[in-house]
Design an enzyme around this catalytic site. Structure first.
Site, PDB file in Angstrom:
ATOM      1  CB  CYS A  65      -1.001  -0.046   0.986  1.00 44.84           C
ATOM      2  SG  CYS A  65      -2.007  -1.256   1.368  1.00 44.84           S
ATOM      3  CB  THR A  66       4.042   2.162   1.815  1.00 42.54           C
ATOM      4  OG1 THR A  66       3.337   1.890   3.196  1.00 42.54           O
ATOM      5  CG2 THR A  66       4.944   3.208   1.794  1.00 42.54           C
TER       6      THR A  66
END
Ligand code: BEZ
Length: 231
Positions: A65-66
């Site tokens: 997600c980062t």
């Protein structure tokens, strides 16, 4: 008198879980009000007359997600050039989104420049069918919805938690959708911007000759023309 409990020969079974109801192409994108990393969002009002991309990610402070949110932040100007507003959503809180954002800037080379929608009560996730219980019972999967200026759904995509998306593909789809909306043109397999495009079957040959003078007829149903410039 209550009497003994009824005998049963089979073990009790729960009602089968209903599959998530995900909006389909052509449906009105559900509207909602929610908190975001940047304050309240009234989704339809925020979209205005723009195109929109609403995408979900499983959780804050997670590696894939980062990288995804960093990738979208780096593409800010590309989305803006396509008059497209982008918002992300997960079941985390706005406070968590705000706490995570500096990590994205530090590790991905771009500040988060779009709203991160907080959905701890899963209202948005439920409206958009973003929780797939047999994949993950609590977190949103990696959904993407492209929404047109008429607020209808133009594209849906679902990726598993372990696969980061290719956001260049979302830009490519936006280019295709916008060619269709503006010119009744479609795009062939593996099309890349700048390559020839397809005149859709609804355009008569007479009209094609007038509107796309440089087109060529490969078959009566397969007509190619150079990509027009973006309006
Ligand atoms: C991630 O973003 O790295 C991730 C999140 C949930 C499951 C697997 C990976």
């Amino acid at each position: 008198m209550c009497g003994p409990p009824p005998t049963t020969t089979s073990t009790a079974t729960a009602a089968p879980e209903q599959p998530p109801i995900t909006p389909q192409l052509g449906d009105l994108a559900p509207d909602f009000i929610a908190e975001t990393s940047d304050g309240e969002i009234r989704f339809h009002e925020w979209l205005g007359d723009s195109w929109g991309v609403l995408f979900s990610h499983p959780a804050d402070f997670t590696p894939v997600c980062t990288t995804e949110l960093g990738a979208v932040a780096r593409l800010h100007d590309q989305f803006a050039a396509r008059d497209t507003k982008v918002a992300a959503v997960s079941v985390d809180t706005a406070e968590s989104h705000r706490a995570w954002s500096p990590d994205i800037a530090e590790t991905q080379g771009a500040e988060v420049n779009f709203p991160l929608i907080a959905d701890p009560d899963r209202r948005v996730a439920t409206l958009y069918g973003m929780i797939h219980p047999r994949h993950d019972n609590t977190a949103t999967v990696r959904s993407v919805f492209v929404i047109g200026p008429d607020k209808t759904i133009k594209l849906t995509l679902t990726y598993p938690a372990s696969t980061g998306r290719h956001f260049g593909e979302i830009l490519r789809v936006l280019d295709s959708l916008q060619l269709t909306a503006a010119h009744q043109l479609a795009t062939p397999a593996d099309w890349q911007p700048g390559q020839d495009v397809i005149i859709t079957p609804g355009v008569s040959q007479e009209e094609a000759a007038r509107r796309f003078p440089d087109h060529r007829v490969i078959k009566p149903y397969l007509r190619l023309t150079p990509q027009p410039a973006r309006p």
